[in-house]
Design an enzyme around this catalytic site. Structure first.
Site, PDB file in Angstrom:
ATOM      1  N   THR A  18       0.857  -1.187   0.000  1.00 43.63           N
ATOM      2  CA  THR A  18       0.000   0.000   0.000  1.00 43.63           C
ATOM      3  C   THR A  18       0.896   1.241   0.000  1.00 43.63           C
ATOM      4  O   THR A  18       2.000   1.205   0.544  1.00 43.63           O
ATOM      5  CB  THR A  18      -0.940   0.026   1.212  1.00 43.63           C
ATOM      6  OG1 THR A  18      -0.172  -0.156   2.410  1.00 43.63           O
ATOM      7  CG2 THR A  18      -1.981  -1.094   1.120  1.00 43.63           C
ATOM      8  N   VAL A  34       0.893   4.601   1.286  1.00 42.92           N
ATOM      9  CA  VAL A  34       1.296   5.373   2.463  1.00 42.92           C
ATOM     10  C   VAL A  34       2.233   4.545   3.334  1.00 42.92           C
ATOM     11  O   VAL A  34       3.241   5.044   3.848  1.00 42.92           O
ATOM     12  CB  VAL A  34       0.062   5.839   3.260  1.00 42.92           C
ATOM     13  CG1 VAL A  34       0.497   6.570   4.536  1.00 42.92           C
ATOM     14  CG2 VAL A  34      -0.812   6.756   2.414  1.00 42.92           C
ATOM     15  N   CYS A  35       1.915   3.270   3.511  1.00 41.19           N
ATOM     16  CA  CYS A  35       2.742   2.393   4.345  1.00 41.19           C
ATOM     17  C   CYS A  35       4.152   2.245   3.777  1.00 41.19           C
ATOM     18  O   CYS A  35       5.133   2.189   4.530  1.00 41.19           O
ATOM     19  CB  CYS A  35       2.088   1.017   4.466  1.00 41.19           C
ATOM     20  SG  CYS A  35       0.424   1.061   5.164  1.00 41.19           S
ATOM     21  N   THR A  36       4.260   2.203   2.458  1.00 42.43           N
ATOM     22  CA  THR A  36       5.572   2.084   1.826  1.00 42.43           C
ATOM     23  C   THR A  36       6.446   3.282   2.176  1.00 42.43           C
ATOM     24  O   THR A  36       7.647   3.136   2.441  1.00 42.43           O
ATOM     25  CB  THR A  36       5.411   1.958   0.305  1.00 42.43           C
ATOM     26  OG1 THR A  36       4.644   0.775   0.013  1.00 42.43           O
ATOM     27  CG2 THR A  36       6.762   1.853  -0.395  1.00 42.43           C
ATOM     28  N   LEU A  44       7.311   3.025   6.312  1.00 41.22           N
ATOM     29  CA  LEU A  44       8.318   2.046   6.722  1.00 41.22           C
ATOM     30  C   LEU A  44       9.696   2.437   6.213  1.00 41.22           C
ATOM     31  O   LEU A  44      10.707   2.192   6.876  1.00 41.22           O
ATOM     32  CB  LEU A  44       7.934   0.640   6.257  1.00 41.22           C
ATOM     33  CG  LEU A  44       7.080  -0.132   7.273  1.00 41.22           C
ATOM     34  CD1 LEU A  44       5.651   0.391   7.319  1.00 41.22           C
ATOM     35  CD2 LEU A  44       7.080  -1.632   6.980  1.00 41.22           C
TER      36      LEU A  44
END
Length: 209
Positions: A42, A44-46, A49
Site C-alpha cells: 500500500t 502510504v505504508c511504503t 516504513l
C-alpha cells in the site's frame, strides 16, 4: 484490551520478517517504537516504513528499537520489503510483525472497523525500558505519520526522566524544561540551572549537567 499510559505493554510471541520473537525479550532494556500499518503493498505504508529505516541512526542515538506490524504474512513482507527499500533508497533492518490472525492487533486495540475495514490502523506506542507504555497515538489509515515528531517525543520523555521534569509546548532538544509545580522555586534553584519564574506554578530551567 484496554490499557493506559503507564501500563505494562502486553507481551506476545509472534513471527516477523526477521524470524520469531518474544516481544519483551526482543525489546530487552531498550526503548521501543511499535507501530502498525494497514496492509502490505500500500502506498502510504511504503513511505512510512521507509522513513523509519532512513532514521536508523537517530533511533540508535536514543537507544530505540523499532518494530512494525501488519495483518499480512511473513511471505508478503518478504515480497514487499525490496519495494520499500527501492522507493526510499534505504535498508529495512527492523522486524515487521506478521499478524494474519490479528492476535497482536487485537491485543493492542489496533483494529478500528469504523475506519474502513478490519485491517489495523496507524497506531504508535512508545514503550520504555521498563516495558511501560509512555505514549499512544492513533492516525487514520489515510494519513501518514510524522516520525520526526515521534523522535521529538522520545527526546522529551527521556529528558523528562533524566531531570524529573516536564517539557513545554513545541519543546526541542536544547530548549529549557518546566520545573514540577510541586517543587518550590527555592528548591528548583538548587536542583536546576537558569531557573526563571513566570508564575508560582510556571518556572522554566535547564537540567544540571
Amino acid at each position: 484490551m484496554s490499557f493506559h499510559l503507564g501500563d505494562l505493554a502486553p507481551d506476545f510471541k509472534t513471527d516477523t520478517s526477521e524470524g520469531p520473537i518474544s516481544f519483551h525479550e526482543w525489546a530487552g532494556d531498550s526503548w521501543v517504537v511499535f507501530f502498525s500499518h494497514p496492509a502490505d503493498f500500500t502506498p502510504v505504508c511504503t513511505t512510512e516504513l521507509g522513513r523509519v529505516a532512513q532514521l536508523r541512526d537517530e533511533w540508535d542515538k536514543r537507544g530505540v528499537k523499532t518494530i512494525a506490524l501488519s495483518v499480512d504474512s511473513v511471505e508478503d513482507h518478504a515480497k514487499w520489503k525490496p519495494e520499500i527499500e527501492s522507493y526510499n533508497d534505504t535498508t529495512v533492518d527492523y522486524p515487521i510483525i506478521a499478524d494474519p490472525d490479528k492476535t497482536v492487533a487485537e491485543l493492542y486495540d489496533m483494529i478500528h472497523p469504523g475506519d474502513g475495514d478490519t485491517s489495523s490502523v496507524r497506531s504508535v506506542f512508545v514503550i520504555d525500558p521498563e516495558k511501560k507504555i509512555r505514549l499512544m497515538m492513533t492516525y487514520p489509515k489515510s494519513t501518514g505519520r510524522n516520525f520526526f515528531e515521534i523522535l521529538r517525543v522520545v527526546d522529551a520523555l527521556q529528558e523528562g526522566d533524566r531531570g524529573a521534569c516536564s517539557t513545554p509546548v513545541d519543546w526541542q532538544p536544547g530548549d529549557k524544561v518546566v520545573v514540577p509545580p510541586t517543587m518550590s522555586t527555592e528548591d528548583a534553584r538548587e536542583s536546576f540551572d537558569e531557573v526563571e519564574e513566570f508564575f508560582p506554578y510556571l518556572r522554566t530551567a535547564r537540567i544540571k549537567a
